[in-house]
Design a protein around this motif. Structure first.
Motif, mmCIF file in Angstrom:
data_model
loop_
_atom_site.group_PDB
_atom_site.id
_atom_site.type_symbol
_atom_site.label_atom_id
_atom_site.label_comp_id
_atom_site.label_asym_id
_atom_site.label_seq_id
_atom_site.Cartn_x
_atom_site.Cartn_y
_atom_site.Cartn_z
ATOM 1 N N SER A 182 41.327 16.009 5.988
ATOM 2 C CA SER A 182 41.235 16.330 4.567
ATOM 3 C C SER A 182 40.522 15.235 3.771
ATOM 4 N N CYS A 183 40.762 13.967 4.130
ATOM 5 C CA CYS A 183 39.982 12.899 3.492
ATOM 6 C C CYS A 183 38.493 13.119 3.770
ATOM 7 N N PHE A 184 38.168 13.526 4.993
ATOM 8 C CA PHE A 184 36.765 13.781 5.332
ATOM 9 C C PHE A 184 36.198 14.936 4.503
ATOM 10 N N MET A 185 36.977 15.995 4.318
ATOM 11 C CA MET A 185 36.495 17.126 3.522
ATOM 12 C C MET A 185 36.132 16.665 2.106
ATOM 13 N N ASP A 186 37.008 15.868 1.518
ATOM 14 C CA ASP A 186 36.764 15.327 0.179
ATOM 15 C C ASP A 186 35.485 14.484 0.187
ATOM 16 N N SER A 187 35.380 13.603 1.172
ATOM 17 C CA SER A 187 34.246 12.683 1.194
ATOM 18 C C SER A 187 32.922 13.384 1.521
ATOM 19 N N ILE A 188 32.978 14.377 2.379
ATOM 20 C CA ILE A 188 31.754 15.101 2.727
ATOM 21 C C ILE A 188 31.199 15.778 1.474
ATOM 22 N N ALA A 189 32.089 16.405 0.717
ATOM 23 C CA ALA A 189 31.641 17.041 -0.525
ATOM 24 C C ALA A 189 31.197 15.979 -1.536
ATOM 25 N N SER A 190 31.945 14.897 -1.617
ATOM 26 C CA SER A 190 31.654 13.888 -2.643
ATOM 27 C C SER A 190 30.374 13.119 -2.369
ATOM 28 N N THR A 191 29.968 13.043 -1.107
ATOM 29 C CA THR A 191 28.698 12.381 -0.809
ATOM 30 C C THR A 191 27.575 13.417 -0.703
ATOM 31 N N GLY A 192 27.879 14.659 -1.062
ATOM 32 C CA GLY A 192 26.853 15.698 -1.112
ATOM 33 C C GLY A 192 26.369 16.163 0.244
ATOM 34 N N LEU A 193 27.193 15.968 1.268
ATOM 35 C CA LEU A 193 26.766 16.367 2.609
ATOM 36 C C LEU A 193 27.106 17.834 2.879
ATOM 37 N N PRO A 194 26.206 18.533 3.571
ATOM 38 C CA PRO A 194 26.491 19.927 3.910
ATOM 39 C C PRO A 194 27.432 20.015 5.106
ATOM 40 N N GLY A 195 28.721 20.014 4.815
ATOM 41 C CA GLY A 195 29.707 20.060 5.886
ATOM 42 C C GLY A 195 30.883 20.932 5.491
ATOM 43 N N ASN A 196 31.427 21.637 6.473
ATOM 44 C CA ASN A 196 32.499 22.597 6.216
ATOM 45 C C ASN A 196 33.655 22.356 7.160
ATOM 46 N N GLU A 251 17.396 25.328 3.999
ATOM 47 C CA GLU A 251 17.583 25.465 5.449
ATOM 48 C C GLU A 251 18.128 24.184 6.040
ATOM 49 N N GLN A 252 19.143 23.674 5.354
ATOM 50 C CA GLN A 252 19.706 22.395 5.770
ATOM 51 C C GLN A 252 20.552 22.506 7.011
ATOM 52 N N LYS A 253 20.477 21.488 7.802
ATOM 53 C CA LYS A 253 21.405 21.429 8.929
ATOM 54 C C LYS A 253 22.820 21.246 8.379
ATOM 55 N N GLN A 254 23.756 22.012 8.915
ATOM 56 C CA GLN A 254 25.136 21.939 8.436
ATOM 57 C C GLN A 254 26.075 21.497 9.547
ATOM 58 N N ALA A 255 27.095 20.771 9.140
ATOM 59 C CA ALA A 255 28.116 20.368 10.114
ATOM 60 C C ALA A 255 29.382 21.188 9.886
ATOM 61 N N TYR A 256 30.065 21.498 10.979
ATOM 62 C CA TYR A 256 31.334 22.225 10.909
ATOM 63 C C TYR A 256 32.395 21.392 11.598
ATOM 64 N N TYR A 257 33.416 21.018 10.841
ATOM 65 C CA TYR A 257 34.469 20.156 11.356
ATOM 66 C C TYR A 257 35.631 21.031 11.800
ATOM 67 N N PHE A 258 35.752 21.199 13.114
ATOM 68 C CA PHE A 258 36.814 22.043 13.671
ATOM 69 C C PHE A 258 38.067 21.195 13.865
ATOM 70 N N SER A 259 39.142 21.599 13.200
ATOM 71 C CA SER A 259 40.376 20.828 13.317
ATOM 72 C C SER A 259 41.562 21.776 13.275
ATOM 73 N N ILE A 260 42.506 21.566 14.183
ATOM 74 C CA ILE A 260 43.685 22.433 14.208
ATOM 75 C C ILE A 260 44.652 22.057 13.091
ATOM 76 N N ALA A 315 25.661 21.597 13.526
ATOM 77 C CA ALA A 315 26.428 20.602 14.283
ATOM 78 C C ALA A 315 27.890 21.039 14.254
ATOM 79 N N ILE A 316 28.540 20.993 15.408
ATOM 80 C CA ILE A 316 29.963 21.354 15.477
ATOM 81 C C ILE A 316 30.752 20.149 15.938
ATOM 82 N N HIS A 317 31.769 19.785 15.156
ATOM 83 C CA HIS A 317 32.563 18.616 15.519
ATOM 84 C C HIS A 317 33.934 19.028 16.029
#
Ligand code: TH1
Length: 807
Positions: free
Chosen positions: A120-134, A57-66, A303-305
């Motif tokens: 896209s760098c953030f997407m790579d880093s979020i996954a690579s640091t094991g953070l729950p972010g999409n 039940e982890q808090k997740q972040a969503y990175y909204f980007s056009i 969390a919505i960014h």
């Protein structure tokens, strides 16, 4: 998987998919085969990651980007899976070059420049640091245009990146949602007397998600980038019979707007924004409801960014769903919205601060407009008596028939950040100072970063090898360990090894240049690189004027002892940006002139590489000696090519702008060439209104000579363009202080020339730049976002009751 297994599986998969042997298969068939092996391997981790987040039940972040700009994914996924070496060797044993397969993959270019690449760098880093972010964005049918030069002019061709399919994406029809665009809305009391919206007309469109796995670096984590595509819902088919009607729908996710830092100003763009915002927020709420938690607690789980203002309507869409669908009261919904949302500002350029007319917003998303109106009304009410009237009028969302998207994002969120220290300070002191007075605690800085893995291990294996041999390979996980290089500052062997890695990269780029531009360049010359979108504030023109000066000086005295230089440009201009296209034309014509002039004995070359994109960046950056970061101070929010170039050992010539300031702080004045006006000097000119380009033109002989060359026929074929640029400087008083900074820039360039002559000194400076680049890893940047803004944690930070670390 080991190499033997891999070879077996690879051959078997090729036979299954294409009924072929390795010897008969084309690079494309081999690429498809390898890709399908990879996706089936990581899809288990993908599923597991998702389950883990849900169960914990982890808090997740969503990175909204056009925009998202991942470039090619084959090698980066191989690297992150820990397969790169094994696959490359295995394929070699089958007689296949991995690079030949990698070439086949089209760049995924759903972005214009820094903003999309950062996502896209953030997407790579979020996954690579094991953070729950999409990620959440748009699946454009056509990415950023392909650039070609015809008669030295830029022409744009469509980027049909999906033509051969996209093996990384998974269409998830079952996760589709409907989005309403246009029509009318009115409020009517329901059976309990609550006002509910009744919609009339408009289009009900289906948003279908395509998910792409974001593979973390050797940690079995695979996050999701979800991109939305529009379709006509089958039950609405009847309403869209004509080709025009269908086209109107399909257009919605058809093309990426090629305008960087300028508002497209079109209804379609606003519809795109609402489309991906509504689809994304709806799917987040659907997920949240599956958790069976009270709506009141959504801020603890989501969390919505908002990446720049393009997704700012997230604020209103989230409110809409909470009040209209979930029946929450306004106050409760509003508090939750503010806690869920956060916003990043990426520019202070006025033309990029989005504003939409009320009329247009009403016609695209009438209910959203109503909600924004109410947010605005309550804002004014709340601030009245607390702040003065003028301040409130300047900060409200709706002003003179226009909706200010940045105001919506700031008022509707708990965090507003800039992307470099200087930029964040300017937001507080100038651009958003009114908001800073109202909400001081919301403002913070998050200096941009880059995915180190792509910009070293993938792009520059030659240098990576030298680093491994010198300081061990811990830097691959911990970029800060690049500092260990400082122990070898005086070590000739290491300095030589780095220099010969650079030379090898330069030779490789030289042969690419020969092949693609038919220009012969000397790999021992200084490779001086400016790669970024073409924009007046970035001042490619300043670079060009300096080149013209060098050329004119050499014509006068061909024996001058300057180090040979190759000036390399990569830049796309927005198709509608007339001035920027003229600059391209003039640079190209100067190149034709100078490259063919044998009297200057190959001391100067200009290479403008066509179609600058992520893949080309990966070729150019490892070969660069000099990094041009010469925007007018205060205008470049951060820049990120500056970080990539220093990481690869290039020496920066820069104004004190954006993240250049932090690069200077990291490497020290002796390892960077700083020149030009500072941000406060620029603002002084604005205040005193006392800048006169004409005076400089009249009084400074060097400036005069060079600027005149734009209109006196020195450079052929630029009659109109040369005049246009001349006028921008003289008639329109040089908006970006090019002439003011010219002398100082030339001096800085001379110091670069001198430093390069002393090979050992140059090598030391270069080493220092590599050693200090670790602090710009986007792994650290996203960790700061995670801690300070999103309040999310890596899933493996949670231990279960048995003390076993869960994955
Ligand atoms: C860029 C900024 O210009 C650059 O300085 C920064 O490093 C980068 O974002 C990442 O933070 C921007 N790109 C865009 C694109 C659009 C609108 C505004 C900006 S700011 C479409």
């Amino acid at each position: 998987m080991n190499k033997i297994e891999f070879k077996k599986k690879f051959s078997r998969r090729l036979a299954e998919k294409f009924a072929m042997d390795v010897a008969d298969a084309s690079p494309d068939e081999l690429y498809q085969t390898l890709g399908s092996l990879m996706t089936s391997e990581y899809s288990q981790s993908w599923q597991q990651t998702w389950k883990d987040y849900r169960e914990a039940e982890q808090k997740q972040a969503y990175y909204f980007s056009i925009e998202f700009l991942p470039g090619k994914m084959l090698k980066s996924n191989l690297l992150n899976m820990g397969w790169l070496e094994m696959v490359s060797e295995g394929l070699a044993e089958l007689g296949i070059h991995l690079n030949d397969l990698a070439e086949v993959e089209p760049d995924m270019a759903l972005g214009n420049g820094g903003l999309g690449r950062l996502a896209s760098c953030f997407m790579d880093s979020i996954a690579s640091t094991g953070l729950p972010g999409n990620g959440n964005g748009i699946r454009y049918e056509y990415g950023l245009f392909k650039q070609r030069f015809v008669d030295n002019y830029q022409v744009e061709l469509p980027d049909e990146w999906l033509q051969k399919g996209n093996l990384w994406e998974v269409r998830k029809e079952s996760k589709a949602v409907d989005v309403r665009i246009g029509g009318d809305v009115y409020l009517s009391p329901d059976e309990y007397g609550n006002l509910t919206p009744i919609y009339q007309d408009g289009m009900l469109l289906r948003a279908v998600p395509y998910d792409t796995g974001m593979v973390g670096y050797k940690n079995d984590i695979v996050n999701t980038m979800r991109l939305w595509s529009v379709e006509i819902p089958p039950e609405e088919e009847d309403r869209y019979r004509s080709i025009e009607d269908r086209r109107a729908v399909e257009d919605l996710t058809s093309v990426l707007y090629p305008d960087d830092s300028s508002e497209a100003g079109r209804k379609l763009r606003l519809s795109q924004e609402y489309f991906f915002v509504s689809a994304g927020v709806q799917s987040i709420l659907r997920y949240y409801k599956q958790l069976k938690k009270p709506m009141d607690k959504i801020n603890q789980y989501i969390a919505i960014h908002i990446n720049d203002t393009h997704p700012a309507m997230c604020v209103a869409e989230f409110m809409r769903l909470l009040i209209d669908d979930e029946k929450l009261g306004w106050e409760r919904a509003w508090n939750l919205t503010q806690e869920v949302m956060s916003y990043t500002n990426h520019t202070i350029m006025a033309e990029a601060l989005e504003k939409w007319s009320i009329g247009m917003m009403k016609s695209v998303c009438p209910r959203i407009y109503q909600i924004i109106e109410e947010i605005d009304r309550r804002f004014v009410e709340e601030m009245t008596g607390v702040h003065d009237f003028d301040l409130i009028q300047r900060t409200r969302i709706i002003q003179c028939d226009q909706v200010h998207m940045a105001h919506l994002a700031i008022i509707g969120s708990h965090s507003t950040n800039g992307v470099a220290k200087l930029h964040s300070d300017l937001l507080k002191s100038v651009v958003l100072q009114d908001f800073y007075r109202i909400y001081p605690a919301r403002f913070n800085n998050k200096t941009n970063g880059i995915a180190m893995r792509r910009w070293t291990q993938l792009a520059n294996p030659t240098m990576s090898k030298v680093l491994d041999d010198t300081i061990g390979d811990s830097w691959r996980e911990q970029p800060k360990n690049l500092r260990l290089l400082l122990n070898y500052e005086e070590d000739n062997q290491v300095l030589e090894a780095l220099a010969s890695a650079k030379l090898e990269n330069k030779k490789r780029l030289a042969s690419y240049i020969k092949e693609h531009c038919n220009i012969e360049v000397n790999p021992h010359a200084i490779f001086d690189v400016q790669i970024k979108r073409l924009h007046a504030y970035k001042r490619q023109l300043l670079n060009l004027l300096h080149i013209i000066k060098l050329y004119l000086d050499l014509k006068e005295d061909p024996e001058q002892a300057i180090e040979p230089r190759v000036f390399i440009f990569g830049a796309k201009a927005a198709p509608s940006y007339h001035y920027a296209k003229s600059v391209i034309k003039v640079i190209n014509e100067a190149a034709s002139l100078i490259n063919q002039d044998t009297t200057i004995k190959d001391k100067l070359k200009i290479v403008f590489l066509e179609n600058y994109n992520v893949s080309l960046a990966e070729r150019i950056i490892p070969a660069a000696d000099v990094s041009e970061q010469i925007s007018l101070a205060s205008k470049e929010a951060s820049g990120t090519s500056n970080m990539k170039l220093m990481l690869n050992g290039a020496v920066t010539i820069a104004t004190l702008d954006g993240a250049n300031v932090e690069i200077r702080d990291a490497v020290g004045d002796e390892n960077i060439a700083i020149f030009g006006l500072t941000e406060s000097e620029v603002y002084q000119y604005y205040e005193n209104k006392n800048y006169s380009a004409t005076n400089i033109y009249k009084e400074n002989a060097n400036v005069h000579k060079v600027v005149k060359a734009l209109i006196d026929g020195t450079i052929p074929n630029i009659f109109a363009e040369g005049q246009e640029i001349f006028d921008s400087l003289i008639k329109y008083n040089d908006e970006f202080f090019v002439l003011r900074d010219f002398e100082d820039y030339c001096l800085a360039q001379e110091s670069i020339n001198e430093a390069y002559k002393d090979k050992r000194r140059w090598q030391k400076i270069s080493l220092n730049n590599i050693a200090h680049a670790g602090r710009f890893s986007s792994d650290s940047t996203v960790q700061r976002y995670a801690e300070d803004i999103w309040q999310i944690e890596p899933v493996f930070a949670h231990e279960d009751d048995r003390g076993v670390i869960q994955h």
